[in-house]
Design an enzyme around this catalytic site. Structure first.
Site, short mmCIF file in Angstrom:
data_model
loop_
_atom_site.label_atom_id
_atom_site.label_comp_id
_atom_site.label_asym_id
_atom_site.label_seq_id
_atom_site.Cartn_x
_atom_site.Cartn_y
_atom_site.Cartn_z
N TYR A 154 0.86 -1.19 0.00
CA TYR A 154 0.00 0.00 0.00
C TYR A 154 0.89 1.23 0.00
O TYR A 154 1.88 1.29 0.73
CB TYR A 154 -0.90 0.00 1.25
CG TYR A 154 -1.76 1.24 1.38
CD1 TYR A 154 -2.84 1.46 0.52
CD2 TYR A 154 -1.51 2.19 2.37
CE1 TYR A 154 -3.64 2.59 0.64
CE2 TYR A 154 -2.31 3.33 2.50
CZ TYR A 154 -3.37 3.52 1.63
OH TYR A 154 -4.17 4.64 1.75
N ASP B 134 9.31 2.91 -0.13
CA ASP B 134 8.26 3.60 0.62
C ASP B 134 8.42 3.19 2.08
O ASP B 134 8.03 2.10 2.49
CB ASP B 134 6.88 3.20 0.08
CG ASP B 134 5.76 3.90 0.85
OD1 ASP B 134 6.05 4.63 1.81
OD2 ASP B 134 4.58 3.70 0.47
N LYS C 104 3.97 8.92 8.88
CA LYS C 104 3.72 8.31 10.20
C LYS C 104 4.68 8.80 11.30
O LYS C 104 4.48 9.88 11.82
CB LYS C 104 3.68 6.78 10.07
CG LYS C 104 2.54 6.36 9.11
CD LYS C 104 2.12 4.93 9.17
CE LYS C 104 0.80 4.74 8.44
NZ LYS C 104 0.90 4.22 7.09
C1 PLP Z 1 0.28 4.77 5.69
C2 PLP Z 1 1.04 4.56 4.46
C3 PLP Z 1 0.95 5.43 3.36
C4 PLP Z 1 -0.02 6.57 3.32
O1 PLP Z 1 0.24 7.52 4.30
P1 PLP Z 1 -0.95 8.52 4.72
O2 PLP Z 1 -0.29 9.43 5.72
O3 PLP Z 1 -2.02 7.66 5.31
O4 PLP Z 1 -1.38 9.23 3.51
C5 PLP Z 1 1.80 5.23 2.29
N1 PLP Z 1 2.67 4.21 2.28
C6 PLP Z 1 2.78 3.34 3.31
C7 PLP Z 1 3.80 2.26 3.24
C8 PLP Z 1 1.96 3.48 4.42
O5 PLP Z 1 2.04 2.60 5.40
#
Ligand code: PLP
Length: 439
Positions: free
Chosen positions: A152, A247, A275
């Site tokens: 994701y 990511d 995060k």
């Molecule tokens: C949470 C998450 C996102 C999205 O971040 P948001 O602050 O919710 O937009 C993107 N990539 C990864 C790996 C994530 O865990």
């Protein structure tokens, strides 16, 4: 088998609030997974948190293993973060002009990170990833990207794409409202499958701008990839003039101060954060070499901007949090505590012969109700096993333990979880598993 019956917790106030919320928001929430669609009961409305504990609107208390989906590695209401935010509040909330705080957070990050030279702050993980993809496309002058099934990367159009049928296919949109033509620029393949990578690169020679992968995939279970596979990914991208995007929105500042890049000792071309980086406030970031970052506006022609980017209150929270995380042994201690907690649960599971694997890396864990001891790909997850998670989730709530409201979500240990918290949680987990496996 535990004989103790635990009645369901009272959710009267939460239910009332949820009914009201449904009048205001689609599904009653501002982010879908909060709606408790995959577990029993209606969502708990949280009133406050302190250290590893949460209290809901009905006064129920929980030991929290969701930790706001990862950001709260220091637990709730950390005094240093709170004080930093409070003192900034008196000076102003936002200026839309540079502040020294942005320099301070960037300096703290870059001087402790060997994998990037420049950074740009944004306000969410989604924004960070969306910008990183644009940078990769702008730099390589290519359009196509590769993502992995089960990773994701936030909700930007290019990434709301899932695998079609076949080994290598163009993606299909995984949300209404994403143009088919966008999805055709994203190729989706399975994790841990070197052959699929080779096939895509020979089929789309000189067309792939970037491959994006979660540092360690942790949004659809915890799908730990081997060092060999990540090395291969690095090698094949380099050979093809394709950028590798890590990511690290979850793994950044979670697996260590330098995240998954240091964990694998891999140099990605672009790294994205979110995060933890904001200490609980909305912050995201992307970073890379000086050469790549020179493409970003106003230096270069890849446009990216944000009214509240580098927000001073959010920056102060990030500085305070990352300051603590940069202390020697922070991650070593957290990983040790987690390892002990999880290995004791594994021992119990083994003694009872329960069909449950617990995947673990650093302070991230995932309960997989499966006989498969090495789940590395999305298609190895047994969707029917989520029924078991549902029961465990309810039993845990009834015993004062809060896990994320979906069996696909990982759990987190924070530095605020005490030995006493973990002892209590362990007992609740044992009893809940007894209930799950007695059904
Ligand atoms: C949470 C998450 C996102 C999205 O971040 P948001 O602050 O919710 O937009 C993107 N990539 C990864 C790996 C994530 O865990």
């Amino acid at each position: 088998m535990s004989n103790t019956f635990y009645p369901d917790i009272s959710r009267e106030k939460s239910k009332e609030l949820f009914e009201k919320a449904k009048q205001y928001f689609p599904g009653g929430v501002n982010s879908p997974v909060r709606a408790f669609k995959s577990v029993y009961g209606s969502p708990l409305f949280i009133e406050r948190g302190d250290k590893a504990h949460l209290w809901d609107a009905d006064g129920n208390e929980f030991i929290d293993f969701c930790c706001s989906w990862g950001p709260l590695i220091l637990g709730h209401n950390n005094a240093e973060v709170r004080n930093a935010v409070a003192s900034q509040l008196e000076k102003g909330l936002s200026f839309g002009a540079p502040t020294a705080l942005e320099n301070d957070l960037a300096d703290l990050i870059l001087s402790n990170n060997n994998y990037m030279e420049k950074i740009r702050f944004v306000s969410s993980g989604t924004e960070a990833v969306m910008s990183a993809i644009r940078l990769a496309r702008g730099y390589t002058k290519r359009d196509k990207i590769i993502k992995f099934e089960g990773c994701y990367h936030g909700h930007s159009d290019s990434l709301l794409v899932k695998a079609g049928s076949g080994l290598v296919t163009f993606g299909e949109t995984s949300s209404a409202g994403v143009p088919k033509s966008f999805a055709e620029e994203t190729i989706v393949i399975a994790l841990n499958d070197p052959e699929a990578l080779q096939t895509v690169f020979s089929q789309f020679r000189d067309q792939i701008a970037a491959v994006i992968i979660e540092g360690i995939p942790a949004n659809n279970g915890l799908l730990i990839q081997s060092k060999e596979y990540i090395d291969f990914l690095r090698q094949i991208t380099k050979e093809n003039g394709t950028l590798l995007i890590f990511d690290e929105v979850i793994t950044g500042f979670r697996l260590g101060f330098e995240g998954a890049a240091a964990h694998y000792n891999i140099q990605p071309d672009i790294i994205t954060y979110g995060k933890i980086i904001g200490g609980g406030m909305p912050v995201g970031a992307y970073g890379s070499s000086k050469e790549l970052m020179a493409c970003i506006s106003p230096d270069g022609n890849v446009y990216q901007a944000g009214t509240l980017s580098g927000n001073p209150v959010a920056m102060s929270a990030g500085i305070a949090a990352l300051g603590i995380l940069s202390q020697p042994d922070f991650y070593k201690n957290l990983a040790q505590v987690t390892e002990k907690f999880i290995s004791e649960i594994r021992e119990y599971v083994l003694s009872k012969n329960y069909e449950l694997q617990i995947q673990l890396v650093g302070s991230i864990f995932w309960f997989a109700f499966s006989p498969n001891t090495n789940i590395t790909r999305a298609d190895q997850i047994d969707h029917k096993s989520m029924e078991k998670y549902k029961i465990m989730h309810r039993e845990l709530l009834n015993r004062g333990v809060y896990f994320g409201p979906s069996g696909y979500e990982v759990g987190f240990i924070s530095a605020a979880h005490t030995a006493q918290d973990l002892e209590k949680a362990k007992k609740a987990i044992f009893e809940s598993l007894d209930v799950v496996f007695s059904q």
